[in-house]
Scaffold this motif. Structure first.
Motif, PDB file in Angstrom:
ATOM      1  N   LEU A  32       7.952  10.909  -2.252  1.00  0.00           N
ATOM      2  CA  LEU A  32       7.075  10.297  -3.248  1.00  0.00           C
ATOM      3  C   LEU A  32       7.004   8.786  -3.052  1.00  0.00           C
ATOM      4  O   LEU A  32       5.920   8.184  -3.101  1.00  0.00           O
ATOM      5  N   ARG A  33       8.198   8.169  -2.821  1.00  0.00           N
ATOM      6  CA  ARG A  33       8.195   6.719  -2.598  1.00  0.00           C
ATOM      7  C   ARG A  33       7.444   6.358  -1.322  1.00  0.00           C
ATOM      8  O   ARG A  33       6.735   5.351  -1.264  1.00  0.00           O
ATOM      9  N   ARG A  34       7.568   7.180  -0.283  1.00  0.00           N
ATOM     10  CA  ARG A  34       6.859   6.920   0.968  1.00  0.00           C
ATOM     11  C   ARG A  34       5.351   6.998   0.765  1.00  0.00           C
ATOM     12  O   ARG A  34       4.588   6.151   1.279  1.00  0.00           O
ATOM     13  N   GLN A  35       4.896   7.987   0.015  1.00  0.00           N
ATOM     14  CA  GLN A  35       3.464   8.107  -0.241  1.00  0.00           C
ATOM     15  C   GLN A  35       2.937   6.929  -1.049  1.00  0.00           C
ATOM     16  O   GLN A  35       1.841   6.432  -0.804  1.00  0.00           O
ATOM     17  N   VAL A  36       3.741   6.458  -2.023  1.00  0.00           N
ATOM     18  CA  VAL A  36       3.323   5.298  -2.824  1.00  0.00           C
ATOM     19  C   VAL A  36       3.201   4.065  -1.947  1.00  0.00           C
ATOM     20  O   VAL A  36       2.250   3.277  -2.055  1.00  0.00           O
ATOM     21  N   ARG A  37       4.191   3.872  -1.028  1.00  0.00           N
ATOM     22  CA  ARG A  37       4.134   2.722  -0.132  1.00  0.00           C
ATOM     23  C   ARG A  37       2.921   2.801   0.793  1.00  0.00           C
ATOM     24  O   ARG A  37       2.256   1.799   1.058  1.00  0.00           O
ATOM     25  N   GLU A  38       2.616   3.999   1.308  1.00  0.00           N
ATOM     26  CA  GLU A  38       1.465   4.154   2.185  1.00  0.00           C
ATOM     27  C   GLU A  38       0.162   3.845   1.441  1.00  0.00           C
ATOM     28  O   GLU A  38      -0.754   3.221   1.991  1.00  0.00           O
ATOM     29  N   ARG A  39       0.079   4.278   0.197  1.00  0.00           N
ATOM     30  CA  ARG A  39      -1.120   3.991  -0.596  1.00  0.00           C
ATOM     31  C   ARG A  39      -1.271   2.492  -0.839  1.00  0.00           C
ATOM     32  O   ARG A  39      -2.371   1.938  -0.775  1.00  0.00           O
ATOM     33  N   ARG A  40      -0.132   1.826  -1.107  1.00  0.00           N
ATOM     34  CA  ARG A  40      -0.197   0.380  -1.313  1.00  0.00           C
ATOM     35  C   ARG A  40      -0.645  -0.334  -0.044  1.00  0.00           C
ATOM     36  O   ARG A  40      -1.467  -1.245  -0.084  1.00  0.00           O
ATOM     37  N   ARG A  41      -0.077   0.078   1.106  1.00  0.00           N
ATOM     38  CA  ARG A  41      -0.481  -0.535   2.364  1.00  0.00           C
ATOM     39  C   ARG A  41      -1.949  -0.264   2.665  1.00  0.00           C
ATOM     40  O   ARG A  41      -2.669  -1.135   3.173  1.00  0.00           O
ATOM     41  N   LEU A  42      -2.422   0.947   2.355  1.00  0.00           N
ATOM     42  CA  LEU A  42      -3.823   1.281   2.582  1.00  0.00           C
ATOM     43  C   LEU A  42      -4.736   0.408   1.722  1.00  0.00           C
ATOM     44  O   LEU A  42      -5.750  -0.121   2.198  1.00  0.00           O
ATOM     45  N   ARG A  43      -4.367   0.247   0.447  1.00  0.00           N
ATOM     46  CA  ARG A  43      -5.172  -0.592  -0.442  1.00  0.00           C
ATOM     47  C   ARG A  43      -5.178  -2.038   0.032  1.00  0.00           C
ATOM     48  O   ARG A  43      -6.202  -2.712   0.017  1.00  0.00           O
ATOM     49  N   LEU A  44      -4.002  -2.528   0.464  1.00  0.00           N
ATOM     50  CA  LEU A  44      -3.922  -3.897   0.949  1.00  0.00           C
ATOM     51  C   LEU A  44      -4.749  -4.080   2.213  1.00  0.00           C
ATOM     52  O   LEU A  44      -5.441  -5.092   2.386  1.00  0.00           O
ATOM     53  N   GLY A  45      -4.708  -3.078   3.101  1.00  0.00           N
ATOM     54  CA  GLY A  45      -5.507  -3.163   4.326  1.00  0.00           C
ATOM     55  C   GLY A  45      -6.996  -3.179   4.033  1.00  0.00           C
ATOM     56  O   GLY A  45      -7.758  -3.931   4.650  1.00  0.00           O
ATOM     57  N   ILE A  46      -7.428  -2.336   3.087  1.00  0.00           N
ATOM     58  CA  ILE A  46      -8.844  -2.312   2.707  1.00  0.00           C
ATOM     59  C   ILE A  46      -9.257  -3.648   2.107  1.00  0.00           C
ATOM     60  O   ILE A  46     -10.336  -4.189   2.406  1.00  0.00           O
TER      61      ILE A  46
END
Length: 242
Positions: A32-46
């Motif tokens: 769950l924490r890994r998925q949250v981090r990936e979503r944050r990185r994706l949002r930051l990249g966008i």
């Protein structure tokens, strides 16, 4: 029967979770924490991508606009002339801005609703207010022209202003050279009104009128190509050398 002695039994709910269960919970939390981090990185990249696109698109837009439209026309647009003196504007440009082969030539044709004299006055006033100075030079105009023909200079540019009566011919089409009409063409009485304005702007270094004109001094040319003719058809006798 007598009850069997031994330790009291515990309920299933009070039983300690097994090692597999604890490991599964920890794994689920890590996932769950890994998925949250990936979503944050994706949002930051966008967000970064959108910022780069916006920051790059705006200068690119203005750069393309600057290259596609000559800034001299923007200067002509800022001339303080009334609306009746600037209708049906047609711009044409030829040559290279960097004078690779031929320097840039800008031509503008404008229709005015009022007579040539009044139209010429408002344009000359607007040019003076914009920093243009009258340029008294030979070959202005290069050929005899009806109406008002004046020349101007500002910084590295020269400007020819020609205001005359309309010829009642169709206006020039965008993309075609703004060729002045033939002097023989005359307006049709009762059908045309107002005046026609032509503006031609060149780089001063490409304007042959800014260069030294050839001298007719006999000491430089050997013979004056344009001798002065007196009123006496026979002329004066030239004494022969003794």
């Amino acid at each position: 029967m007598e009850p069997v002695s031994g330790p009291p039994l515990r309920r299933a709910a009070d039983e300690e979770p097994s090692g597999d269960t604890v490991g599964g919970l920890r794994g689920a939390r890590s996932e769950l924490r890994r998925q949250v981090r990936e979503r944050r990185r994706l949002r930051l990249g966008i967000l970064i991508l959108v910022s780069v696109v916006l920051l790059g698109a705006i200068p690119l837009y203005f750069g393309v606009r600057t290259l596609s439209r000559d800034p001299v026309f923007d200067t002509l647009d800022t001339l303080d002339v009334p609306s009746w003196a600037a209708s049906e504007t047609v711009d044409n440009v030829s040559g290279s801005r960097w004078c690779l082969r031929d320097c840039r030539l800008r031509e503008r044709t404008v229709e005015s609703e009022r007579p040539p004299d009044e139209t010429a006055r408002v344009y000359e006033t607007a040019l003076r207010e914009d920093g243009w100075e009258p340029w008294k030079v030979s070959l202005c105009p290069e050929q005899p022209a009806k109406g008002s023909y004046t020349c101007w200079r500002r910084d590295e540019l020269t400007l020819d202003l020609w205001v005359r009566e309309p010829t009642c011919l169709p206006p020039p089409v965008s993309g075609e050279p703004a060729v002045p009409p033939s002097p023989a063409a005359t307006p049709a009485a009762g059908e045309c009104a107002g005046s026609l304005v032509s503006v031609k702007v060149r780089n001063a270094i490409d304007d042959e009128r800014t260069r030294p004109q050839p001298s007719t001094d006999p000491s430089l040319t050997g013979e004056d190509p344009f001798p002065t003719v007196s009123d006496d058809p026979l002329g004066e006798l030239t004494p022969s050398p003794s």
